[in-house]
Design a protein around this motif. Structure first.
Motif, PDB file in Angstrom:
ATOM      1  N   VAL A 133      38.054  38.450  28.368  1.00 32.56           N
ATOM      2  CA  VAL A 133      38.442  38.546  29.775  1.00 32.56           C
ATOM      3  C   VAL A 133      39.317  37.352  30.137  1.00 32.56           C
ATOM      4  N   PRO A 134      40.092  37.446  31.244  1.00 28.88           N
ATOM      5  CA  PRO A 134      40.860  36.283  31.720  1.00 28.88           C
ATOM      6  C   PRO A 134      39.929  35.125  32.053  1.00 28.88           C
ATOM      7  N   ALA A 135      40.387  33.917  31.759  1.00 31.55           N
ATOM      8  CA  ALA A 135      39.547  32.737  31.957  1.00 31.55           C
ATOM      9  C   ALA A 135      39.123  32.581  33.408  1.00 31.55           C
ATOM     10  N   LYS A 136      40.005  32.894  34.333  1.00 30.00           N
ATOM     11  CA  LYS A 136      39.691  32.691  35.746  1.00 30.00           C
ATOM     12  C   LYS A 136      38.616  33.661  36.249  1.00 30.00           C
ATOM     13  N   ASP A 137      38.370  34.734  35.530  1.00 23.15           N
ATOM     14  CA  ASP A 137      37.388  35.725  35.967  1.00 23.15           C
ATOM     15  C   ASP A 137      36.064  35.648  35.219  1.00 23.15           C
ATOM     16  N   CYS A 138      35.960  34.744  34.243  1.00 21.98           N
ATOM     17  CA  CYS A 138      34.804  34.796  33.342  1.00 21.98           C
ATOM     18  C   CYS A 138      33.493  34.490  34.056  1.00 21.98           C
TER      19      CYS A 138
ATOM     20  N   VAL B 254      32.726  47.632  35.809  1.00 23.88           N
ATOM     21  CA  VAL B 254      33.594  46.458  35.771  1.00 23.88           C
ATOM     22  C   VAL B 254      34.928  46.799  35.129  1.00 23.88           C
ATOM     23  N   LEU B 255      34.902  47.573  34.039  1.00 29.18           N
ATOM     24  CA  LEU B 255      36.139  47.972  33.376  1.00 29.18           C
ATOM     25  C   LEU B 255      36.997  48.844  34.287  1.00 29.18           C
ATOM     26  N   LYS B 256      36.397  49.777  34.970  1.00 26.72           N
ATOM     27  CA  LYS B 256      37.140  50.677  35.850  1.00 26.72           C
ATOM     28  C   LYS B 256      37.769  49.919  37.015  1.00 26.72           C
ATOM     29  N   GLU B 257      36.991  49.037  37.646  1.00 28.93           N
ATOM     30  CA  GLU B 257      37.507  48.277  38.776  1.00 28.93           C
ATOM     31  C   GLU B 257      38.684  47.406  38.366  1.00 28.93           C
ATOM     32  N   ASP B 258      38.580  46.813  37.206  1.00 32.03           N
ATOM     33  CA  ASP B 258      39.675  45.974  36.732  1.00 32.03           C
ATOM     34  C   ASP B 258      40.930  46.801  36.488  1.00 32.03           C
ATOM     35  N   MET B 259      40.772  47.990  35.921  1.00 31.01           N
ATOM     36  CA  MET B 259      41.917  48.846  35.638  1.00 31.01           C
ATOM     37  C   MET B 259      42.589  49.304  36.927  1.00 31.01           C
ATOM     38  N   VAL B 260      41.786  49.632  37.920  1.00 32.50           N
ATOM     39  CA  VAL B 260      42.355  50.111  39.190  1.00 32.50           C
ATOM     40  C   VAL B 260      43.102  49.001  39.909  1.00 32.50           C
ATOM     41  N   GLU B 261      42.538  47.790  39.918  1.00 34.80           N
ATOM     42  CA  GLU B 261      43.134  46.689  40.655  1.00 34.80           C
ATOM     43  C   GLU B 261      44.393  46.158  39.993  1.00 34.80           C
ATOM     44  N   ARG B 262      44.388  46.031  38.670  1.00 38.50           N
ATOM     45  CA  ARG B 262      45.479  45.353  37.989  1.00 38.50           C
ATOM     46  C   ARG B 262      46.528  46.306  37.425  1.00 38.50           C
ATOM     47  N   LYS B 263      46.229  47.583  37.386  1.00 40.56           N
ATOM     48  CA  LYS B 263      47.153  48.585  36.864  1.00 40.56           C
ATOM     49  C   LYS B 263      47.413  48.426  35.376  1.00 40.56           C
ATOM     50  N   GLU B 264      46.773  47.462  34.753  1.00 40.72           N
ATOM     51  CA  GLU B 264      46.879  47.330  33.299  1.00 40.72           C
ATOM     52  C   GLU B 264      45.624  46.605  32.807  1.00 40.72           C
ATOM     53  N   SER B 265      45.279  46.842  31.572  1.00 42.94           N
ATOM     54  CA  SER B 265      44.023  46.318  31.048  1.00 42.94           C
ATOM     55  C   SER B 265      44.077  44.803  30.885  1.00 42.94           C
ATOM     56  N   THR B 266      43.037  44.133  31.366  1.00 38.05           N
ATOM     57  CA  THR B 266      42.875  42.707  31.076  1.00 38.05           C
ATOM     58  C   THR B 266      41.613  42.448  30.279  1.00 38.05           C
TER      59      THR B 266
END
Length: 606
Positions: A98-103, A286-298
């Motif tokens: 995951v991105p460091a800022k979100d860990c 968590v995976l779904k929310e991230d995909m919806v918000e960022r429009k690409e996988s993080t």
């Protein structure tokens, strides 16, 4: 491809695998398939899977996991006792990258689904993946119609005044601006040569660390601050289906690797053999929310292995594995400064060197010497016969107790750290105007601490070595002007001190020699006999320590005090200090010296 991650806390990445399993369900994670996968990735063959007598289903244990492949023995252990490599265990896990800022936010959201093993954090860094946060947006952003990589060229021109292939010379203005940006509160961060000049000690420390890592071998290099664990991530080749099967067709094509600092969240070992579809709903959300918000996988889901080394396991776990079945594992010892004092039983003697080595390894750097008492205390000085089992052979150490510092040589003086609480209790009863007489002072744990509280202290001990350290410790704690030192037999000291003018102010007498202190109480008979009984006397409070094996230890000790004083009417306040052995109590009796004893007609001859 095998990437090594050095576990400080949690570390493991997430590669996007939808229909492929990290480890198939048909076969256990820690057995043959897991081994074959890693063999393919590393080109090495793992050794046997453990087949313990005790089957444990969860958590780290020496009875679980697999042993890593044997390494070439560059050199034998210092004493040739313990093969530390044999205590390494490998566990196969899964992790989210995951991105460091979100860990940290994700760690809280996924609590209960992460590894949560003792001394292993759930977050791990990804080596070589650190990027300045201010540059992430520039590196990851691409304007419409802009070719991939053009943003990096633009960024280089903004920072350095030129890009690769430009051939332009960096202008002085941009150069000075670049220097100003790289110099921050941490010092010469990007000026390596200047940093080496200004911090030569750090350079030497780094070089020494690299030499130590080379000695340990490549597989142990960079394990972490505590050298306890290593995470190796096995990355899947690009290709295969992604998370669109889980999230929907509209997200097809949005799965690509992001740029920026990342961390790894270690997932619970129950999920190591599952694919994305089998993960718990909390992780899917968590995976779904991230995909919806960022429009690409993080996020990525990856498989990895966690190796726990010898330094990870606790002392009792190591000893339980090494000692024969049925032997009680010694788990407690007394600490005196840098010395660990063992009291091994007869069944432990054949394995004393082994036990001492483990105690030393598991308590470094605080413990540097391990000793065992070989004989009971019989001599007049109450010194112990000690055998050095591991570490250096120095028995001179420094102890800190109640804010005081004491130098002690266990070869020549007596010290018991287990009495620290009792000494503190005794000191708490002293007042500012008290004058304390310590009949058996030793190196001064009571006398010196009392000198910080009371008006005056008279300290005595028969052992000349103890008196030498007492004098040294008085100077060390700056109380030498308040402590007067004597080297006499306890009984003669009592008679001499109370026959002098000093006796008028003495209010507290401490007799901390549990084995036979009560026998010296007869020294108080007739101490004021030669003085007129005018009533202007201060009768001291006596604190005497002793042992008792009787069924009623308080009654037994009270009777011994009465016999020693030849006085029946002695009002004693009794306290049990500690149980020193089965059925054997150490007690403290406190009482005001009876007037009839102080003015008794008979006294011992000098």
């Amino acid at each position: 491809m095998l990437t090594k991650l050095f576990l400080r806390l949690h570390s493991l990445p997430l590669s996007t695998l939808a229909t492929k399993r990290l480890f198939p369900k048909e076969r256990p994670l820690h057995k043959h398939l897991a081994i074959s996968l890693l063999c393919t990735a590393t080109g090495q063959a793992l050794t046997q899977t453990l087949t313990p007598d005790i089957t444990l289903s969860y958590g780290p244990s020496l009875h679980r996991g697999t042993k890593p492949p044997p390494q070439k023995q560059e050199q034998e252990q210092e004493d040739g006792i313990i093969d530390e490599q044999s205590f390494s265990r490998v566990f196969y896990l899964a992790a989210l990258r995951v991105p460091a800022k979100d860990c940290f936010v994700l760690e809280r959201r996924l609590r209960g689904h992460l590894l949560n093993w003792p001394r292993i954090r759930n977050i791990a860094r990804v080596p070589g993946d650190e990027v300045d946060p201010e540059l992430v947006s520039l590196l990851g952003h691409r304007d419409k119609g802009q070719e991939e990589g053009e943003n990096l060229v633009s960024l280089e021109r903004r920072i350095y005044g030129k890009a690769e292939g430009d051939g332009d010379v960096l202008s002085p203005v941009l150069y000075r601006e670049n220097l100003a940006k790289t110099f921050n509160s941490r010092g010469f961060m990007n000026f390596r040569n200047l940093a080496k000049i200004s911090r030569p000690n750090r350079k030497k420390k780094k070089k020494r660390k690299e030499e130590e890592e080379e000695e340990m071998g490549e597989d142990r290099r960079g394990v972490g601050k505590n050298d306890i664990a290593l995470v190796e991530v096995v990355e899947e080749e690009q290709g295969g289906e992604d998370l669109k099967g889980l999230l929907g067709d509209k997200f097809e094509g949005r799965m690509r690797k992001w740029r920026g600092s990342t961390r790894l969240l270690l997932l619970d070992e129950r999920y190591a053999a599952r694919n994305v579809e089998d993960l718990p709903e909390a992780i899917k959300v968590v995976l779904k929310e991230d995909m919806v918000e960022r429009k690409e996988s993080t996020f990525e889901l990856v498989r990895c292995r966690l190796t726990l080394f010898y330094d990870y396991w606790q002392m009792n776990e190591i000893l339980e594995s090494l000692l024969p079945k049925g032997i009680i594992v010694p788990s407690a010892f007394e600490t005196v400064g840098h010395i660990a004092h063992l009291n091994l039983k007869e069944e432990h003697i054949p394995y004393k060197k082994l036990i001492a080595k483990v105690v030393l390894d598991k308590n470094k750097p605080k413990i540097q010497t391990v000793v065992n008492k070989t004989e009971a205390i019989y001599n007049d000085y109450r010194t112990m016969q000690l055998e050095v089992l591991a570490g250096n052979h120095s028995l001179v150490t420094r102890v800190v107790e109640n804010g005081m510092r004491f130098y002690v040589d266990l070869a020549t003086v007596y010290w018991n750290s287990r009495l620290a609480t009792e000494r503190q209790r005794l000191l708490s009863g002293f007042k500012r105007n008290d004058v304390v007489c310590d009949v058996f002072s030793g190196v001064g744990p009571i006398a010196i601490s009392a000198a910080k509280i009371v008006k005056r202290v008279f300290a005595n001990d028969l052992n000349p070595h103890a008196v030498e350290y007492l004098d040294r410790n008085c100077a060390l704690n700056r109380v030498e002007k308040k402590v007067e030192i004597f080297t006499m037999d306890g009984r003669r000291f009592i008679q001499a001190i109370f026959a002098s003018e000093k006796a008028k102010g003495i209010t507290q007498v401490v007799m901390n020699l549990p084995n036979d202190a009560v026998e010296y109480l007869d020294g108080f008979r007739g101490i004021f006999r030669s003085r007129p009984n005018s009533g202007d006397f201060t009768f001291p409070i006596i604190h005497v320590y002793g042992f008792s094996k009787a069924e009623d230890p308080e009654f037994d000790f009270h009777e011994r005090i009465r016999i020693a004083l030849s006085e029946v009417a002695v009002d004693v306040e009794m306290r049990r200090v500690r149980l020193v052995a089965p059925g054997k109590w150490m007690l403290c009796a406190s009482f005001i010296l009876p007037e009839t004893v102080a003015f008794a007609d008979s006294t011992l001859d000098m």
